[in-house]
Motif scaffolding. Structure first.
Motif, PDB file in Angstrom:
ATOM      1  N   GLN A 189     -10.712  -3.625  -8.183  1.00  0.00           N
ATOM      2  CA  GLN A 189      -9.274  -3.689  -7.883  1.00  0.00           C
ATOM      3  C   GLN A 189      -9.047  -4.828  -6.903  1.00  0.00           C
ATOM      4  OE1 GLN A 189      -6.757  -0.096  -7.113  1.00  0.00           O
ATOM      5  NE2 GLN A 189      -6.506  -1.008  -5.088  1.00  0.00           N
ATOM      6  N   THR A 191      -6.329  -7.271  -4.827  1.00  0.00           N
ATOM      7  CA  THR A 191      -4.987  -7.435  -4.268  1.00  0.00           C
ATOM      8  C   THR A 191      -4.881  -8.823  -3.665  1.00  0.00           C
ATOM      9  OG1 THR A 191      -4.884  -5.077  -3.745  1.00  0.00           O
ATOM     10  CG2 THR A 191      -3.289  -6.509  -2.654  1.00  0.00           C
ATOM     11  N   ASN A 195       0.298  -9.362  -2.128  1.00  0.00           N
ATOM     12  CA  ASN A 195       0.228  -7.912  -2.290  1.00  0.00           C
ATOM     13  C   ASN A 195       0.372  -7.472  -3.741  1.00  0.00           C
ATOM     14  OD1 ASN A 195      -0.386  -5.543  -0.863  1.00  0.00           O
ATOM     15  ND2 ASN A 195       1.758  -4.892  -0.873  1.00  0.00           N
ATOM     16  N   LYS A 196       0.087  -8.376  -4.690  1.00  0.00           N
ATOM     17  CA  LYS A 196       0.087  -8.022  -6.100  1.00  0.00           C
ATOM     18  C   LYS A 196      -1.319  -7.544  -6.476  1.00  0.00           C
ATOM     19  CE  LYS A 196       0.828  -9.861 -10.735  1.00  0.00           C
ATOM     20  NZ  LYS A 196       1.151 -11.062 -11.562  1.00  0.00           N
ATOM     21  N   THR A 197      -1.368  -6.401  -7.146  1.00  0.00           N
ATOM     22  CA  THR A 197      -2.654  -5.767  -7.441  1.00  0.00           C
ATOM     23  C   THR A 197      -2.953  -5.807  -8.940  1.00  0.00           C
ATOM     24  OG1 THR A 197      -2.436  -4.275  -5.559  1.00  0.00           O
ATOM     25  CG2 THR A 197      -3.985  -3.628  -7.289  1.00  0.00           C
ATOM     26  N   SER A 651      -5.855 -11.153   1.096  1.00  0.00           N
ATOM     27  CA  SER A 651      -6.303 -10.673  -0.213  1.00  0.00           C
ATOM     28  C   SER A 651      -7.576  -9.848  -0.021  1.00  0.00           C
ATOM     29  CB  SER A 651      -6.572 -11.843  -1.158  1.00  0.00           C
ATOM     30  OG  SER A 651      -7.633 -12.642  -0.677  1.00  0.00           O
ATOM     31  N   GLN A 653     -10.594  -7.081  -2.274  1.00  0.00           N
ATOM     32  CA  GLN A 653     -11.102  -6.561  -3.546  1.00  0.00           C
ATOM     33  C   GLN A 653     -12.072  -5.421  -3.290  1.00  0.00           C
ATOM     34  OE1 GLN A 653     -12.417  -9.066  -7.045  1.00  0.00           O
ATOM     35  NE2 GLN A 653     -14.422  -8.291  -6.419  1.00  0.00           N
TER      36      GLN A 653
END
Length: 850
Positions: A189, A191, A195-197, A651, A653
């Motif tokens: 996952q 981001t 803040n877009k995931t 960011s 992950q």
């Protein structure tokens, strides 16, 4: 009593620890090195006159005498170890042990029974009635009791000439009925700074079932991202050994071997030689993928359009050696996706090796099937037939050839392989083909192929594969000829058929530095476009520190080229923390971004089943810095890994992965680490926590079952018990289990273990009499026995909190007694060995016990 100098173990099976000798070993030595005999009274062993008549030690007055029984034995034939088995031994009037060997056992060990008429007349499964030398002149056996080794000396004429490491097919084990699912799950996952995931998951599933010699398999993958969800069944097939032909029969979806023609995927039936059935000494490849990750990266590998591998790796250099490829040739497209979303790609060439066979040996393949298109392509799928033969003509040359035919395609191949001695081998062949394309055009052409494999001793250069292929303008391979034509100008691989292809995979050692190079170039007719891929690097260890330098380049189709160079150093920190290293890595890609990594990694726990990595990095791109942590753990139920990455631009992950298997078998259902192709099912009769050497994290579960993965088919596999880590309530005399599985078999092996307490029991009788030395003790627990030593002490393993013992040193009622052993589980142990010390009274038996 007369004694000679000798070692007198009074045991029946090989001991699992030195503690067993407390109840079974007596060392008697003369005071002189000569062979003179000495006499002393047996009462010296017991210390009282009443005991003198209790024990008969006359057997041990003879040189080399031992007690008869069943002993775990290492078999050594002409100085070559074959296996470990349990053999029955009898002794003659001098007390010397002789093995009870049957013709079946001798045949299993590669001895030519049929060449000796007297031996053929013996019952196949009964012990020989005469010594082995009576049937086979100059043959002899010698049993070394101290090392539990049976050495067989056999004239060479009596040994099968199949090869020095030949294993008779009658010993191959098809295994037990099983059903399993071997899985690998990974996901991430990410981001970004806004803040877009986005998330993605991947499942690699190899499921199957075994019944007798039949193997049923399915290979499927599933991948999911925010906008896609894809399930692909790549292959489904059944297979069976054809022992007499040294071949495999396969039906369903699979791929040809790719020796003479390029490997192609099919849906049909296939028979092909399986060289693994031959001894190592008579045998003539997934490649290792190397690269460098600058962060917690996701590695994706595609072959023929199918995603066949995906996993997360920690920052630094990586090697991938556990691929399950979809075909035996077909280049591998490797994508390294970093935690910040950037991707690096390169292509690993993957093709057949130079074709050579031993003199008189033949390798063949025959397929009748329907062609299966590569994943993601648009192709015709005609019926076709293909056959190929490779034959070793003499010590220097091999001939081979083959035919492929379908409604719109015909091809014939002929070639030869030449042995170059110390320089390896080279093969050269030509393929003539005629194809009617999807646009109804007919095209005829030829393709010339040169392959080289070997090692140049003078320069210590290893060529895994060096190959060159030249194709005329009208030549199409079977896969290319079935490509559908859609008049798309961008469909340049169809419009421009292949011209030249050069590929190389080589390693070189220079002054202690290991260098490697792997790459290929493909160009096409009527266009200047080329495909290129290159991976090169060096590795060096100096004063305990390791260094690596790597470079990758890739360009396919009309995409821009992708390039990266990296340098790294690893410094051991074992003086401060065992199995740990500090590392530094510097990388630069084509865009000019330079990233520096400083990290700390290592392994923990006694068998290093837990690994970890901590990394801090900084990039010259906007001064971005990041931190990451990564860890993996090998448990008896599965392998786990996870990682977390955070960047200064906010960011982040999170990555994770689980790989393992679920196996249903006659003893139940067991969770395990990934299985590999061939595996063993160990049943320890309910004993949990037993571990195995060189198997990180593998242990028997609460039901006493364990899975040993990745066995070698058609070869002797020795599974060794780690006796140093046995649980306190478990004991076993077994140290090694031996199995010879057939391909893809799930073989079963039983580990004789006792579950319960371990105890040293000090025995006494009424009137302060001792229990005689050599008395046999048996418990009311199956398989629990022991022998009393010269201090009336008995060692037992696997007893419960309440155990009744019957102790005998003769057949009369006055030569046996019984004792009740009670263990208080709440009482703390006074020693670190887990062995309890107990005093017990052995009372006279008034009636014969059964």
């Amino acid at each position: 009593m007369i004694f000679r100098r000798q070692f007198l173990p009074i045991i029946v099976k090989r001991p699992s620890s030195n503690l067993h000798y407390l109840a079974g070993v007596l060392l008697l030595a003369s005071v002189d090195a000569s062979a003179r005999d000495y006499y002393f009274s047996p009462s010296s062993l017991e210390g009282d006159a009443q005991s003198q008549a209790d024990v008969d030690l006359s057997l041990f007055s003879k040189s080399n005498a031992q007690l008869p029984g069943v002993y775990s034995t290492s078999i050594v034939l002409n100085k070559q170890k074959l296996e470990e088995v349990s053999l029955t031994y009898t002794n003659d009037e001098d007390g010397v042990l002789h093995p009870a060997l049957s013709p079946d056992q001798l045949r299993k060990w590669g001895i030519r029974i049929d060449a000796y008429p007297d031996l053929v007349q013996q019952p196949t499964d009964k012990p020989l009635t005469q010594p082995l030398g009576h049937f086979i002149p100059d043959a002899s056996v010698n049993f070394d009791f101290n090392t539990m080794t049976l050495r067989i000396s056999m004239p060479q004429a009596a040994i099968s000439n199949e090869g020095r490491d030949y294993i008779d097919p009658s010993r191959w084990e098809d295994g037990v009925p099983t059903a399993f699912a071997d899985y690998s799950i990974s996901g991430a996952q990410h981001t970004d700074s806004d803040n877009k995931t986005d998330t993605n998951q991947y499942l690699n599933l190899r499921s199957g079932a075994n019944l007798g010699g039949w193997r049923m398999r399915n290979y499927s993958t599933w991948s999911k991202s925010d906008d896609t969800n894809s399930w692909q069944s790549i292959n489904t097939w059944v297979a069976h050994d054809i022992d007499i032909l040294k071949a495999q029969f396969t039906a369903g979806q699979s791929s040809t071997r790719g020796d003479v023609f390029d490997s192609i995927q099919y849906n049909g039936v296939n028979i092909a030689t399986d060289e693994d059935m031959l001894p190592y000494s008579q045998r003539g490849f997934a490649p290792t993928i190397r690269g460098t990750a600058t962060s917690n990266a996701e590695i994706s590998i595609r072959q023929n359009g199918y995603l066949i591998y995906q996993a997360s790796v920690a920052p630094g250099a990586f090697e991938i050696k556990d691929l399950y490829s979809t075909t035996n040739s077909g280049d591998l497209e490797v994508t390294v996706k970093e935690a910040d979303g950037t991707e690096h790609k390169f292509t690993q060439p993957y093709s057949s090796l130079a074709l050579m066979q031993r003199p008189g040996q033949m390798k063949y393949e025959a397929t009748v099937a329907r062609y299966r298109e590569d994943g993601g392509t648009n192709a015709n799928e005609p019926l076709f037939a293909q056959g190929s033969v490779v034959y070793g003509l003499n010590n220097f040359s091999t001939l081979y050839g083959g035919l492929t035919g379908s409604e719109d395609y015909y091809a014939a191949n002929v070639g030869t392989g030449i042995a170059l001695g110390a320089f390896g081998s080279v093969s050269l062949d030509i393929t003539l083909a005629q194809a009617r394309l999807d646009n109804d055009e007919t095209s005829t052409g030829q393709s010339l192929r040169l392959l080289y494999t070997g090692k140049i001793e003078s320069t210590d250069t290893n060529f895994t594969l060096a190959g060159y292929r030249y194709s005329t303008h009208g030549y199409y391979s079977f896969a290319d000829a079935n490509q559908k034509y859609d008049a798309d100008e961008d469909d340049w691989q169809f419009r421009y058929n292949k011209h030249n292809r050069l590929q190389l995979s080589v390693s070189q050692n220079v002054l202690g530095t290991s260098l490697y190079l792997s790459g290929y170039q493909q160009d096409y007719w009527n266009t200047s476009k080329k495909e290129r891929s290159l991976s090169a690097g060096l590795n060096r260890t100096l004063y305990g520190m390791s260094f690596h330098l790597a470079y990758t380049y890739n360009k396919t189709d009309d995409n821009n080229s992708d390039q990266m160079v990296s340098f790294g150093v690893s410094v051991p920190l074992s003086k401060w923390l065992p199995n740990s290293w500090a590392n530094y890595n510097l990388s630069n890609n084509k865009g000019g971004d330079t990233r520096q990594n400083l990290g700390f990694n290592g392994t923990l726990l006694d068998d290093q089943r837990l690994s970890y990595s901590l990394q801090q990095s900084r990039s010259n791109h906007d001064g971005e810095s990041s931190s990451s942590v990564y860890g993996s753990y090998r448990s008896q139920y599965a392998n786990f890994n996870s990682g977390y990455y955070y960047s200064s631009d906010n960011s982040q992950q999170l990555s994770y992965g689980v790989s393992g298997a679920i196996v249903a078998h006659p003893h139940g259902v067991t969770l395990s680490q990934p299985l590999g192709d061939t595996f063993a099912i160990i049943n320890a009769r309910g004993a949990s926590g037993i571990r195995f050497q060189n198997q990180r994290g593998v242990a028997t579960d609460v039901f006493g079952n364990a899975i040993i993965p990745s066995l070698t088919p058609y070869q002797i596999n020795n599974i060794r018990v780690d006796t140093t880590s046995l649980p306190e309530d478990v004991d076993t005399n077994a140290t090694t289990l031996t199995t010879i599985p057939s391909r893809s078999a799930a073989v079963a092996a039983t580990l004789e273990a006792q579950v319960g307490y371990r105890a040293l029991i000090k025995l006494s009788r009424s009137q302060n009499r001792s229990v005689p030395f050599g008395a046999i003790a048996s418990a009311n627990v199956k398989g629990v026995t022991g022998i009393v030593d010269d201090t009336s002490t008995l060692y037992l393993a696997g007893i419960g909190e309440s155990t009744r013992l019957l102790i005998k040193w003769g057949t009369g009622l006055d030569q046996q007694c019984a004792a009740q052993i009670t263990i208080d589980a709440t009482q703390p142990l006074t020693n670190p060995t887990g062995i309890r010390t107990i005093d017990a009274l052995c009372q006279q038996v008034t009636a014969h016990a059964e």
